[in-house]
Write a protein that holds these residues in place. Structure first.
Motif, short mmCIF file in Angstrom:
data_model
loop_
_atom_site.label_atom_id
_atom_site.label_comp_id
_atom_site.label_asym_id
_atom_site.label_seq_id
_atom_site.Cartn_x
_atom_site.Cartn_y
_atom_site.Cartn_z
N ALA A 171 0.83 -1.21 0.00
CA ALA A 171 0.00 0.00 0.00
C ALA A 171 0.86 1.26 0.00
CB ALA A 171 -0.94 0.00 1.20
N CYS A 172 1.93 1.26 0.78
CA CYS A 172 2.79 2.45 0.86
C CYS A 172 3.45 2.74 -0.48
CB CYS A 172 3.85 2.27 1.95
SG CYS A 172 4.87 0.79 1.79
N ALA A 173 3.94 1.71 -1.15
CA ALA A 173 4.60 1.91 -2.44
C ALA A 173 3.61 2.31 -3.53
CB ALA A 173 5.34 0.63 -2.85
N SER A 174 2.40 1.81 -3.45
CA SER A 174 1.37 2.20 -4.43
C SER A 174 0.93 3.64 -4.21
CB SER A 174 0.15 1.28 -4.32
OG SER A 174 0.49 -0.02 -4.67
N LEU A 175 0.80 4.02 -2.96
CA LEU A 175 0.31 5.35 -2.62
C LEU A 175 1.38 6.42 -2.81
CD1 LEU A 175 -2.19 6.80 -1.36
CD2 LEU A 175 -1.09 6.48 0.84
N LEU A 176 2.60 6.13 -2.41
CA LEU A 176 3.69 7.11 -2.45
C LEU A 176 4.95 6.49 -3.06
CD1 LEU A 176 2.97 8.50 1.08
CD2 LEU A 176 2.86 9.84 -1.01
N PHE A 216 8.53 5.08 -1.23
CA PHE A 216 8.64 3.65 -0.97
C PHE A 216 8.71 2.85 -2.27
CE2 PHE A 216 6.03 5.55 2.38
CZ PHE A 216 6.65 5.10 3.54
N ALA A 217 9.47 1.76 -2.23
CA ALA A 217 9.49 0.79 -3.33
C ALA A 217 9.44 -0.59 -2.68
CB ALA A 217 10.75 0.94 -4.16
N MET A 218 8.96 -1.55 -3.42
CA MET A 218 8.89 -2.91 -2.89
C MET A 218 10.12 -3.69 -3.33
SD MET A 218 6.22 -2.91 -1.06
CE MET A 218 6.03 -4.65 -0.64
N ASP A 219 10.78 -4.34 -2.38
CA ASP A 219 11.93 -5.18 -2.68
C ASP A 219 11.43 -6.51 -3.22
OD1 ASP A 219 13.83 -7.49 -1.55
OD2 ASP A 219 15.04 -5.68 -1.91
N GLU A 246 9.98 -8.90 -0.50
CA GLU A 246 8.57 -8.51 -0.66
C GLU A 246 8.15 -7.55 0.45
OE1 GLU A 246 6.38 -12.19 -1.00
OE2 GLU A 246 6.97 -12.40 -3.09
N LYS A 247 9.08 -6.71 0.89
CA LYS A 247 8.85 -5.69 1.91
C LYS A 247 9.24 -4.34 1.33
CE LYS A 247 8.00 -8.70 5.28
NZ LYS A 247 7.18 -8.66 6.45
N PRO A 248 8.72 -3.26 1.88
CA PRO A 248 9.08 -1.94 1.35
C PRO A 248 10.48 -1.50 1.75
CG PRO A 248 7.58 -1.71 3.20
CD PRO A 248 7.71 -3.18 2.92
N VAL A 249 11.08 -0.71 0.88
CA VAL A 249 12.35 -0.05 1.18
C VAL A 249 12.12 1.45 1.05
CG1 VAL A 249 13.84 -1.96 0.49
CG2 VAL A 249 13.13 -0.29 -1.21
N LEU A 250 12.85 2.21 1.84
CA LEU A 250 12.73 3.67 1.81
C LEU A 250 13.59 4.22 0.68
CD1 LEU A 250 13.03 4.46 5.62
CD2 LEU A 250 10.99 3.85 4.31
N LEU A 251 13.03 5.13 -0.09
CA LEU A 251 13.76 5.74 -1.18
C LEU A 251 14.43 7.05 -0.80
CD1 LEU A 251 11.26 5.03 -4.08
CD2 LEU A 251 13.29 3.72 -3.42
N LEU A 252 13.94 7.68 0.26
CA LEU A 252 14.49 8.95 0.74
C LEU A 252 14.70 8.86 2.25
CD1 LEU A 252 12.14 11.43 -1.16
CD2 LEU A 252 14.49 10.85 -1.76
N PRO A 253 15.71 9.54 2.78
CA PRO A 253 15.92 9.50 4.22
C PRO A 253 14.91 10.36 4.99
CG PRO A 253 17.57 10.86 3.19
CD PRO A 253 16.77 10.24 2.08
N GLU A 310 3.31 15.60 5.87
CA GLU A 310 2.02 15.29 5.25
C GLU A 310 2.08 13.98 4.47
OE1 GLU A 310 3.67 18.32 4.46
OE2 GLU A 310 2.77 19.29 6.19
N ALA A 311 3.18 13.76 3.76
CA ALA A 311 3.32 12.53 2.97
C ALA A 311 3.46 11.31 3.88
CB ALA A 311 4.52 12.64 2.04
N ILE A 312 4.26 11.45 4.92
CA ILE A 312 4.44 10.34 5.86
C ILE A 312 3.13 10.02 6.56
CG2 ILE A 312 5.69 9.54 7.89
CD1 ILE A 312 7.94 11.55 7.03
#
Length: 65
Positions: free
Chosen positions: A20-25, A29-32, A36-43, A48-50
């Motif tokens: 859901a996080c990767a689809s929404l934002l 987020f991207a899916m590994d 099959e878990k999300p990874v953070l793309l930005l530190p 508002e986005a979080i």
């Protein structure tokens, strides 16, 4: 007006990998493909986005620092 950035994280223990996080934002987020878990793309990201990602996480795994 300057946007304040905040750190964020995903508790991978409680995450079920729904994506859901990767689809929404996809900018945060991207899916590994292996775990099959999300990874953070930005530190850091705008609060508002979080908060939006936190609202849509079914297991409340996203946290803002």
């Amino acid at each position: 007006m300057e946007t304040t950035l905040h750190g964020y994280s995903v508790n991978l223990v409680c995450c079920n990998g729904c994506g859901a996080c990767a689809s929404l934002l996809p900018e945060l987020f991207a899916m590994d493909a292996v775990s099959e878990k999300p990874v953070l793309l930005l530190p850091e990201a705008p609060a508002e986005a979080i908060e939006r990602a936190m609202a849509f996480c079914p297991h409340d795994c996203i946290e803002m620092d």
